[in-house]
Motif scaffolding. Structure first.
Motif, PDB file in Angstrom:
ATOM      1  N   ASP A 111       5.489  -8.296  -0.719  1.00 50.53           N
ATOM      2  CA  ASP A 111       6.106  -6.917  -0.592  1.00 50.53           C
ATOM      3  C   ASP A 111       4.937  -6.108  -0.527  1.00 50.53           C
ATOM      4  O   ASP A 111       4.303  -5.481  -1.895  1.00 50.53           O
ATOM      5  N   ALA A 112       4.692  -5.629   0.811  1.00 49.99           N
ATOM      6  CA  ALA A 112       3.583  -4.351   0.841  1.00 49.99           C
ATOM      7  C   ALA A 112       4.110  -3.263   0.984  1.00 49.99           C
ATOM      8  O   ALA A 112       3.160  -2.209   1.402  1.00 49.99           O
ATOM      9  N   HIS A 113       5.417  -3.063   1.090  1.00 53.06           N
ATOM     10  CA  HIS A 113       5.956  -1.598   1.593  1.00 53.06           C
ATOM     11  C   HIS A 113       5.592  -0.674   0.544  1.00 53.06           C
ATOM     12  O   HIS A 113       5.953  -0.743  -0.692  1.00 53.06           O
ATOM     13  N   ASP A 114       5.210   0.584   1.069  1.00 59.79           N
ATOM     14  CA  ASP A 114       4.932   1.788   0.082  1.00 59.79           C
ATOM     15  C   ASP A 114       5.710   2.743   0.599  1.00 59.79           C
ATOM     16  O   ASP A 114       5.350   3.557   1.816  1.00 59.79           O
ATOM     17  N   LEU A 115       6.990   2.859   0.292  1.00 62.62           N
ATOM     18  CA  LEU A 115       7.877   3.907   1.057  1.00 62.62           C
ATOM     19  C   LEU A 115       8.465   4.771  -0.130  1.00 62.62           C
ATOM     20  O   LEU A 115       8.297   4.494  -1.368  1.00 62.62           O
ATOM     21  N   PRO A 116       9.166   6.178   0.138  1.00 62.27           N
ATOM     22  CA  PRO A 116       9.320   6.803  -0.886  1.00 62.27           C
ATOM     23  C   PRO A 116      10.512   6.004  -1.892  1.00 62.27           C
ATOM     24  O   PRO A 116      10.287   6.338  -3.187  1.00 62.27           O
ATOM     25  N   ASP A 117      11.456   5.325  -1.456  1.00 63.67           N
ATOM     26  CA  ASP A 117      12.074   4.442  -2.393  1.00 63.67           C
ATOM     27  C   ASP A 117      11.482   3.356  -2.979  1.00 63.67           C
ATOM     28  O   ASP A 117      12.185   2.502  -3.924  1.00 63.67           O
ATOM     29  N   PRO A 119       7.582   3.243  -4.294  1.00 62.79           N
ATOM     30  CA  PRO A 119       6.054   3.903  -4.161  1.00 62.79           C
ATOM     31  C   PRO A 119       5.117   2.831  -4.778  1.00 62.79           C
ATOM     32  O   PRO A 119       4.181   3.261  -5.014  1.00 62.79           O
ATOM     33  N   HIS A 120       5.682   1.794  -5.492  1.00 59.85           N
ATOM     34  CA  HIS A 120       4.820   0.538  -6.092  1.00 59.85           C
ATOM     35  C   HIS A 120       4.852  -0.633  -5.533  1.00 59.85           C
ATOM     36  O   HIS A 120       5.428  -1.460  -5.717  1.00 59.85           O
ATOM     37  N   PRO A 121       4.254  -0.775  -4.193  1.00 59.13           N
ATOM     38  CA  PRO A 121       4.119  -2.179  -3.617  1.00 59.13           C
ATOM     39  C   PRO A 121       3.673  -3.262  -4.544  1.00 59.13           C
ATOM     40  O   PRO A 121       2.612  -2.894  -5.142  1.00 59.13           O
ATOM     41  N   ILE A 122       4.077  -4.278  -4.223  1.00 55.62           N
ATOM     42  CA  ILE A 122       3.787  -5.638  -4.955  1.00 55.62           C
ATOM     43  C   ILE A 122       2.472  -6.032  -4.502  1.00 55.62           C
ATOM     44  O   ILE A 122       1.258  -6.284  -5.195  1.00 55.62           O
ATOM     45  N   PHE A 123       2.322  -6.053  -3.266  1.00 56.80           N
ATOM     46  CA  PHE A 123       0.930  -6.742  -2.437  1.00 56.80           C
ATOM     47  C   PHE A 123       0.411  -5.396  -2.033  1.00 56.80           C
ATOM     48  O   PHE A 123       0.526  -4.633  -1.497  1.00 56.80           O
ATOM     49  N   ILE A 124      -1.088  -5.318  -2.634  1.00 52.97           N
ATOM     50  CA  ILE A 124      -1.955  -4.305  -2.303  1.00 52.97           C
ATOM     51  C   ILE A 124      -3.143  -4.686  -1.271  1.00 52.97           C
ATOM     52  O   ILE A 124      -3.694  -5.667  -1.593  1.00 52.97           O
ATOM     53  N   ARG A 125      -2.799  -3.995  -0.138  1.00 52.43           N
ATOM     54  CA  ARG A 125      -3.854  -4.077   0.824  1.00 52.43           C
ATOM     55  C   ARG A 125      -5.335  -3.141   0.538  1.00 52.43           C
ATOM     56  O   ARG A 125      -4.920  -1.849   0.756  1.00 52.43           O
ATOM     57  N   ASN A 126      -6.213  -3.307   0.049  1.00 58.15           N
ATOM     58  CA  ASN A 126      -7.425  -2.456  -0.131  1.00 58.15           C
ATOM     59  C   ASN A 126      -8.667  -3.205  -0.137  1.00 58.15           C
ATOM     60  O   ASN A 126      -8.560  -4.302  -0.477  1.00 58.15           O
ATOM     61  N   PRO A 127      -9.413  -2.755   0.568  1.00 57.70           N
ATOM     62  CA  PRO A 127     -10.765  -3.637   0.689  1.00 57.70           C
ATOM     63  C   PRO A 127     -11.200  -3.612  -0.497  1.00 57.70           C
ATOM     64  O   PRO A 127     -12.268  -4.486  -0.635  1.00 57.70           O
ATOM     65  N   VAL A 128     -11.275  -2.860  -1.407  1.00 55.56           N
ATOM     66  CA  VAL A 128     -11.967  -2.896  -2.596  1.00 55.56           C
ATOM     67  C   VAL A 128     -11.297  -3.249  -3.876  1.00 55.56           C
ATOM     68  O   VAL A 128     -11.784  -4.357  -4.477  1.00 55.56           O
TER      69      VAL A 128
END
Length: 170
Positions: A111-117, A119-128
């Motif tokens: 779950d990578a959804h970062d939506l108003p409802d 705000p805490h996605p499970i899967f974090i896409r971030n290069p660092v």
């Protein structure tokens, strides 16, 4: 399983790697007497005899966990962590259903959804600092178990999967 615990001062490079907590336990079955030698961590260790939670923040804790759903986050024990709470809920739903295919839990971990409802996605896409693997450990009452893992690169692309079956004799 080990996670770092958020520390406003950042990690202390003079302290031992938290990864050693896992490898040392797997090699010897022991955890260090002095947990202050490590940066802040949460640790779950288990075998056919049970599951234990260990942490060194805010103080040294060693707690045997009973039956039930237990989650681990980057917070100190007892602090709310929405990602962990959502995953615990998803796991409970899976357990209350057929609970026949642990791989189905990868959908919840992805779950990578970062939506108003949400705000805490499970899967974090971030290069660092992002999700680099998702691991599922499932053991039934007879000791038959599976470890399933998916690995990801810095863009969140799956780079491989592993599956290991085992049986705890006890």
């Amino acid at each position: 399983i080990v996670t770092n615990v958020r520390d406003t001062e950042g990690p202390d490079p003079q302290k031992a790697s938290r990864g050693a907590l896992v490898t040392d336990w797997l090699a010897s079955g022991d955890v260090p007497e002095t947990m202050a030698a490590f940066n802040p961590f949460n640790l779950l260790i288990g075998d056919q005899k049970g599951l234990q939670y260990l942490s060194n923040r805010p103080l040294d804790l060693r707690i045997s966990l009973g039956d039930g759903v237990h989650g681990l986050s980057n917070a100190v024990k007892g602090e709310r962590w929405p990602r962990k709470e959502r995953l615990n809920h998803a796991l409970q739903i899976w357990l209350n259903g057929a609970a026949d295919d642990p791989a189905a839990l990868f959908d919840d971990l992805a779950d990578a959804h970062d939506l108003p409802d949400n705000p805490h996605p499970i899967f974090i896409r971030n290069p660092v600092y992002g999700t680099r693997c998702s691991t599922i450990l499932a053991v039934d009452q007879d000791g038959a178990g599976h470890i399933l893992e998916r690995r990801f690169d810095s863009t969140g692309t799956c780079t491989g999967e592993s599956a290991i079956a085992f049986h705890w004799h006890g």
